[in-house]
Design an enzyme around this catalytic site. Structure first.
Site, PDB file in Angstrom:
ATOM      1  CG  ASP A   1       1.049   2.153  25.280  1.00  0.00           C
ATOM      2  OD1 ASP A   1       1.039   3.289  25.435  1.00  0.00           O
ATOM      3  OD2 ASP A   1      -0.069   1.399  25.209  1.00  0.00           O
ATOM      4  CB  ILE A   2      -0.992  -1.795  28.574  1.00  0.00           C
ATOM      5  CG1 ILE A   2      -1.420  -2.836  29.259  1.00  0.00           C
ATOM      6  CG2 ILE A   2      -2.080  -0.642  28.552  1.00  0.00           C
ATOM      7  CD1 ILE A   2      -2.018  -2.900  30.761  1.00  0.00           C
TER       8      ILE A   2
ATOM      9  CG  ASN B   1      -0.839  12.361  22.543  1.00  0.00           C
ATOM     10  OD1 ASN B   1      -0.737  12.730  21.422  1.00  0.00           O
ATOM     11  ND2 ASN B   1      -0.940  10.987  22.705  1.00  0.00           N
TER      12      ASN B   1
ATOM     13  N   GLY C   1      -5.173  14.531  23.076  1.00  0.00           N
ATOM     14  CA  GLY C   1      -5.064  13.187  23.058  1.00  0.00           C
ATOM     15  C   GLY C   1      -4.406  12.541  24.233  1.00  0.00           C
ATOM     16  CD  GLN C   2      -0.996  14.632  29.055  1.00  0.00           C
ATOM     17  OE1 GLN C   2      -1.065  15.837  28.796  1.00  0.00           O
ATOM     18  NE2 GLN C   2      -0.049  14.396  30.104  1.00  0.00           N
TER      19      GLN C   2
ATOM     20  CG  HIS D   1       3.111   9.956  28.471  1.00  0.00           C
ATOM     21  ND1 HIS D   1       2.190  10.331  29.419  1.00  0.00           N
ATOM     22  CD2 HIS D   1       2.652   9.329  27.492  1.00  0.00           C
ATOM     23  CE1 HIS D   1       1.156  10.454  28.689  1.00  0.00           C
ATOM     24  NE2 HIS D   1       1.344   9.854  27.545  1.00  0.00           N
TER      25      HIS D   1
ATOM     26  CG  HIS E   1       3.031   7.886  23.056  1.00  0.00           C
ATOM     27  ND1 HIS E   1       2.141   6.912  23.231  1.00  0.00           N
ATOM     28  CD2 HIS E   1       2.464   8.985  23.695  1.00  0.00           C
ATOM     29  CE1 HIS E   1       0.979   7.224  24.037  1.00  0.00           C
ATOM     30  NE2 HIS E   1       1.271   8.523  24.202  1.00  0.00           N
TER      31      HIS E   1
END
Ligand code: 5GP
Ligand code: ZN
Length: 118
Positions: A37-38, A91, A97-98, A104, A106
């Site tokens: 994750d960035i 999410n 919260g998507q 995907h 997390h």
């Protein structure tokens, strides 16, 4: 702007899967792609996506075999990264919260997690 499942040409994670946008890859097979994750929310924060575009978990539920592969791979990736305690998050939907509308998971670990989630 929200993306529908049909709006794949502008999908951020489709571009990451294709290599059009660079990422720090941690795993790839014919159906699944995983990358860091960035904006990590934990010392380990990996995103795991299907290569095929699904907008969200509800969309992806049409392929339960793929979802099973993603779950098993999430656990394997966590194990390979040495995190024994971790949280798997999906999410699904804006109010959950998507922000990126390509399914995907997390994989979060390396710190103590609170409950309930915000
Ligand atoms: P969501 O809120 O949709 O469940 O999670 C989207 C995740 O994608 C966020 O954790 C966010 O940091 C991550 N993200 C957004 N843009 C990029 C990007 O360009 N590269 C990577 N590696 N992660 C991204
Ligand atoms: Zn996509």
């Amino acid at each position: 702007m929200e993306q529908s499942s049909k709006d794949q040409s502008s999908c951020l994670f489709c571009k990451i899967v294709s290599g059009q946008i660079p990422s720090k890859k941690v795993f790839e097979d014919d159906r699944i792609f995983a990358f860091e994750d960035i904006n990590p929310q934990a010392p380990t924060h990996i995103l795991l996506v299907p290569k095929k575009h699904f907008a969200d978990l509800h969309d992806g539920a049409g392929d339960p075999v793929l979802l099973g592969e993603m779950l098993a791979r999430s656990a394997a990736i966590a194990h390979e990264h040495g995190i024994r305690d971790y949280r798997l998050v999906a999410n699904s939907g804006k109010n959950a919260g998507q922000a990126v509308f390509h399914l995907h998971f997390h994989v979060l670990g390396g710190r103590r997690m609170g409950w309930p989630p915000g």
